[in-house]
Design a protein around this motif. Sequence first.
Motif, PDB file in Angstrom:
ATOM      1  N   GLU A 189     -62.574  79.877   1.922  1.00 43.08           N
ATOM      2  CA  GLU A 189     -63.757  80.508   1.310  1.00 43.08           C
ATOM      3  C   GLU A 189     -63.443  81.916   0.835  1.00 43.08           C
ATOM      4  N   LEU A 190     -62.642  82.613   1.637  1.00 43.30           N
ATOM      5  CA  LEU A 190     -62.338  84.015   1.317  1.00 43.30           C
ATOM      6  C   LEU A 190     -61.176  84.133   0.328  1.00 43.30           C
ATOM      7  N   GLY A 191     -60.684  82.992  -0.121  1.00 39.40           N
ATOM      8  CA  GLY A 191     -59.637  83.015  -1.157  1.00 39.40           C
ATOM      9  C   GLY A 191     -58.255  83.349  -0.622  1.00 39.40           C
ATOM     10  N   ILE A 192     -58.026  83.034   0.640  1.00 41.50           N
ATOM     11  CA  ILE A 192     -56.708  83.279   1.234  1.00 41.50           C
ATOM     12  C   ILE A 192     -55.970  81.936   1.316  1.00 41.50           C
ATOM     13  N   LYS A 193     -54.688  81.939   0.910  1.00 40.86           N
ATOM     14  CA  LYS A 193     -53.895  80.715   1.043  1.00 40.86           C
ATOM     15  C   LYS A 193     -53.646  80.437   2.520  1.00 40.86           C
ATOM     16  N   VAL A 194     -53.664  79.151   2.880  1.00 37.85           N
ATOM     17  CA  VAL A 194     -53.450  78.819   4.291  1.00 37.85           C
ATOM     18  C   VAL A 194     -52.242  77.895   4.439  1.00 37.85           C
ATOM     19  N   SER A 195     -51.372  78.304   5.331  1.00 36.14           N
ATOM     20  CA  SER A 195     -50.221  77.489   5.648  1.00 36.14           C
ATOM     21  C   SER A 195     -50.319  77.130   7.129  1.00 36.14           C
ATOM     22  N   GLY A 196     -49.791  75.984   7.509  1.00 33.38           N
ATOM     23  CA  GLY A 196     -49.921  75.590   8.920  1.00 33.38           C
ATOM     24  C   GLY A 196     -48.618  75.084   9.503  1.00 33.38           C
ATOM     25  N   PHE A 197     -48.421  75.394  10.761  1.00 34.19           N
ATOM     26  CA  PHE A 197     -47.286  74.837  11.501  1.00 34.19           C
ATOM     27  C   PHE A 197     -47.797  73.682  12.352  1.00 34.19           C
ATOM     28  N   PHE A 198     -47.081  72.572  12.306  1.00 32.17           N
ATOM     29  CA  PHE A 198     -47.462  71.380  13.071  1.00 32.17           C
ATOM     30  C   PHE A 198     -46.234  70.813  13.756  1.00 32.17           C
ATOM     31  N   MET A 199     -46.477  70.037  14.812  1.00 26.78           N
ATOM     32  CA  MET A 199     -45.371  69.276  15.388  1.00 26.78           C
ATOM     33  C   MET A 199     -45.860  67.915  15.872  1.00 26.78           C
ATOM     34  N   ILE A 200     -44.923  66.965  15.838  1.00 27.01           N
ATOM     35  CA  ILE A 200     -45.238  65.649  16.401  1.00 27.01           C
ATOM     36  C   ILE A 200     -44.196  65.342  17.480  1.00 27.01           C
ATOM     37  N   GLY A 201     -44.555  64.417  18.377  1.00 29.82           N
ATOM     38  CA  GLY A 201     -43.611  64.075  19.447  1.00 29.82           C
ATOM     39  C   GLY A 201     -43.776  64.973  20.664  1.00 29.82           C
ATOM     40  N   ILE A 202     -44.937  65.576  20.779  1.00 30.87           N
ATOM     41  CA  ILE A 202     -45.242  66.454  21.922  1.00 30.87           C
ATOM     42  C   ILE A 202     -45.263  65.603  23.203  1.00 30.87           C
ATOM     43  N   PRO A 203     -44.742  66.101  24.332  1.00 34.58           N
ATOM     44  CA  PRO A 203     -44.730  65.299  25.552  1.00 34.58           C
ATOM     45  C   PRO A 203     -46.101  64.655  25.825  1.00 34.58           C
ATOM     46  N   GLY A 204     -46.051  63.369  26.133  1.00 38.84           N
ATOM     47  CA  GLY A 204     -47.295  62.648  26.434  1.00 38.84           C
ATOM     48  C   GLY A 204     -47.930  62.027  25.198  1.00 38.84           C
ATOM     49  N   GLU A 205     -47.425  62.332  24.009  1.00 37.86           N
ATOM     50  CA  GLU A 205     -48.074  61.810  22.802  1.00 37.86           C
ATOM     51  C   GLU A 205     -47.812  60.321  22.617  1.00 37.86           C
ATOM     52  N   THR A 206     -48.861  59.651  22.108  1.00 33.53           N
ATOM     53  CA  THR A 206     -48.724  58.258  21.690  1.00 33.53           C
ATOM     54  C   THR A 206     -48.836  58.257  20.165  1.00 33.53           C
ATOM     55  N   GLU A 207     -48.661  57.076  19.573  1.00 32.53           N
ATOM     56  CA  GLU A 207     -48.795  57.008  18.118  1.00 32.53           C
ATOM     57  C   GLU A 207     -50.197  57.409  17.673  1.00 32.53           C
ATOM     58  N   GLU A 208     -51.149  57.135  18.527  1.00 29.62           N
ATOM     59  CA  GLU A 208     -52.534  57.489  18.207  1.00 29.62           C
ATOM     60  C   GLU A 208     -52.708  59.003  18.040  1.00 29.62           C
ATOM     61  N   ASP A 209     -52.054  59.751  18.924  1.00 28.34           N
ATOM     62  CA  ASP A 209     -52.149  61.213  18.823  1.00 28.34           C
ATOM     63  C   ASP A 209     -51.536  61.677  17.501  1.00 28.34           C
ATOM     64  N   ILE A 210     -50.412  61.071  17.145  1.00 32.28           N
ATOM     65  CA  ILE A 210     -49.732  61.469  15.902  1.00 32.28           C
ATOM     66  C   ILE A 210     -50.606  61.123  14.690  1.00 32.28           C
ATOM     67  N   GLU A 211     -51.300  59.975  14.802  1.00 31.39           N
ATOM     68  CA  GLU A 211     -52.222  59.618  13.708  1.00 31.39           C
ATOM     69  C   GLU A 211     -53.338  60.659  13.567  1.00 31.39           C
ATOM     70  N   LYS A 212     -53.755  61.193  14.687  1.00 32.87           N
ATOM     71  CA  LYS A 212     -54.803  62.235  14.628  1.00 32.87           C
ATOM     72  C   LYS A 212     -54.278  63.470  13.887  1.00 32.87           C
ATOM     73  N   THR A 213     -53.005  63.790  14.132  1.00 34.68           N
ATOM     74  CA  THR A 213     -52.411  64.941  13.435  1.00 34.68           C
ATOM     75  C   THR A 213     -52.340  64.656  11.936  1.00 34.68           C
ATOM     76  N   MET A 214     -51.967  63.416  11.591  1.00 32.29           N
ATOM     77  CA  MET A 214     -51.915  63.048  10.172  1.00 32.29           C
ATOM     78  C   MET A 214     -53.289  63.165   9.526  1.00 32.29           C
ATOM     79  N   ALA A 215     -54.295  62.677  10.253  1.00 30.61           N
ATOM     80  CA  ALA A 215     -55.656  62.724   9.708  1.00 30.61           C
ATOM     81  C   ALA A 215     -56.077  64.179   9.503  1.00 30.61           C
ATOM     82  N   LEU A 216     -55.735  65.018  10.460  1.00 30.16           N
ATOM     83  CA  LEU A 216     -56.108  66.431  10.350  1.00 30.16           C
ATOM     84  C   LEU A 216     -55.410  67.074   9.147  1.00 30.16           C
ATOM     85  N   LEU A 217     -54.126  66.748   8.994  1.00 28.27           N
ATOM     86  CA  LEU A 217     -53.378  67.294   7.854  1.00 28.27           C
ATOM     87  C   LEU A 217     -54.080  66.942   6.541  1.00 28.27           C
TER      88      LEU A 217
END
Length: 449
Positions: free
Chosen positions: A348-376
């Motif tokens: 809204e304020l006109g600032i570019k946004v960049s994000g750092f993400f990771m997959i394969g975090i301890p305890g993650e299942t494919e479902e968790d990774i899908e959530k990250t994809m959906a968020l992306l």
Amino acid sequence: MRIVLINPSYFAPEKAESQRDKYFDIIRGGNMYFYPFEPPLGLGALTAYLIREGHYVRLIDMPGEDITKEGLQKVLLDISPEFVGITAMTPTIRIALDIAELSKKILPDIPVGLGGVHPTVSPKSVLLHEYVDFVIRGEGEKPLGTLCKKGFDNPDDIPGVCWKMSDKTPVIMGKAPLIMDLNKLPPPDYTAFPAERYINYTKDLRGIKGLSMMVTRGCPYQCAFCAVKETMGTLWRRLDPEYAARLMLKLCNDYRLEGVWFKDSTFNIREDWISKFAETLIAEKSPYKFQVNTRVDLVRRKEILLLKQAGLVQVDLGIESGSAKSLMTLKKNISIAQIHSSVKLLKELGIKVSGFFMIGIPGETEEDIEKTMALLKELNLNSVSISIFTPLPGSVLYENLFNQGRISDDMVSFEYHHFTEATESFCDVPIRRLKELYDKINREFAKAL
Ligand code: B12
């Protein structure tokens, strides 16, 4: 004293090409603006400090100068230093040790010392290496300055300096106290590395002629994957805000830059600091752009508006995951709702946004990774950097996995700690599938942008 400081190449020689290609493929895909090519600010800081102490310093920036081992050998012989210091992060430790060996083979009597994150967290294993005489832990200015002053035959009782007795028994010292007043340090010496190459590189990749800068040290947050507290501590220390702003103006002016990338772990820890920093730039009518790293829970409207007036164009957020469970594992202390609201606000304020993400975090299942994809997909950021989780020595998650017997303290595998090239999975998804998902996430994402 003649001192050589070496920034090793990033990639083990046999992996150099494939690593580089892999990174560039990802960048070409359009979704990653990160490639590990940044000026060595730590060694730049040490160079400036040691020069002020009266020493001659030559910083050999292997990636920046594109120096091979043969080239390095020639420079070492030409300079004939009295001390060789090498920096090492975990992924560069093996190369750093190779360089220590090379140095010892051509200059057998010259002491070699290693510093940086990996030697700081694992001093004994590094010091046990045949060709290493010293390990300097934590912030290097004071310990190395004192060691050079006292002499290498007399290293006992210097906080932060680990050494070997004549029978090779390692003497491990604690870290030197943190440097409380950063204003008293000279600014990093940008003339010690090929700044022009870094400037051209940022122009190609990020569209702005810029250089990296740091004006603070330390981070009070407790993210379980991060290792920076080991070298820089959890106490947030900073230059005076007006001084930080003037240094930025000077750097931009000296190198005719269009802007600056602040590499500080978390830029806007204190609102009063930010106000004074921004107001100085505004008062000086600064024409320069800048970017900062921060957390989603520190995105505050008033502050961002002021920073924008001062030249802020981009914010890089440590978002990490779309799974609330994984955010807990990472001890990020942020919610999915906060991620959405801060990204929305920045847009809204006109600032570019960049994000750092990771997959394969301890305890993650494919479902968790899908959530990250959906968020992306939902966030649709300007750029992203996605890693496969890799436990970093010095981080809480490394410690946990180590204690569970999930990782060995095997230095040889450390060069695979390039997060695109993970060789092991630490979550519930097998490594082959994790890599498929990693490629998929990169491919899909490149299209979505
Ligand atoms: C800029 C940066 C980079 C740059 C440049 C690094 C460089 N060559 O200087 C680039 C982009 C290349 C980079 C890459 C990566 N980075 Co990085 N990076 C940083 C960052 C943001 C700032 C580093 C910095 O300049 N600090 C400021 C200076 C003043 O501090 P310093 O470098 O630590 O140096 C001081 C001391 O450590 C010591 N010291 C350092 N070297 C030496 C040498 C001697 C001889 C002596 C005496 C002392 C000494 O004295 C210095 C002055 O006090 C830090 C996080 C942070 N906020 O600090 C992460 C950080 C260093 N990076 C990290 C990581 C993980 C990576 C990557 C693996 C990421 C990836 N996805 O691949 C890659 C690794 C590339 C590789 N193959 O090595 C981790 C390292 C953890 C670990 N256990 O190794 C950190 C700590 C971030 C974290 N989240 O934990 N990084």
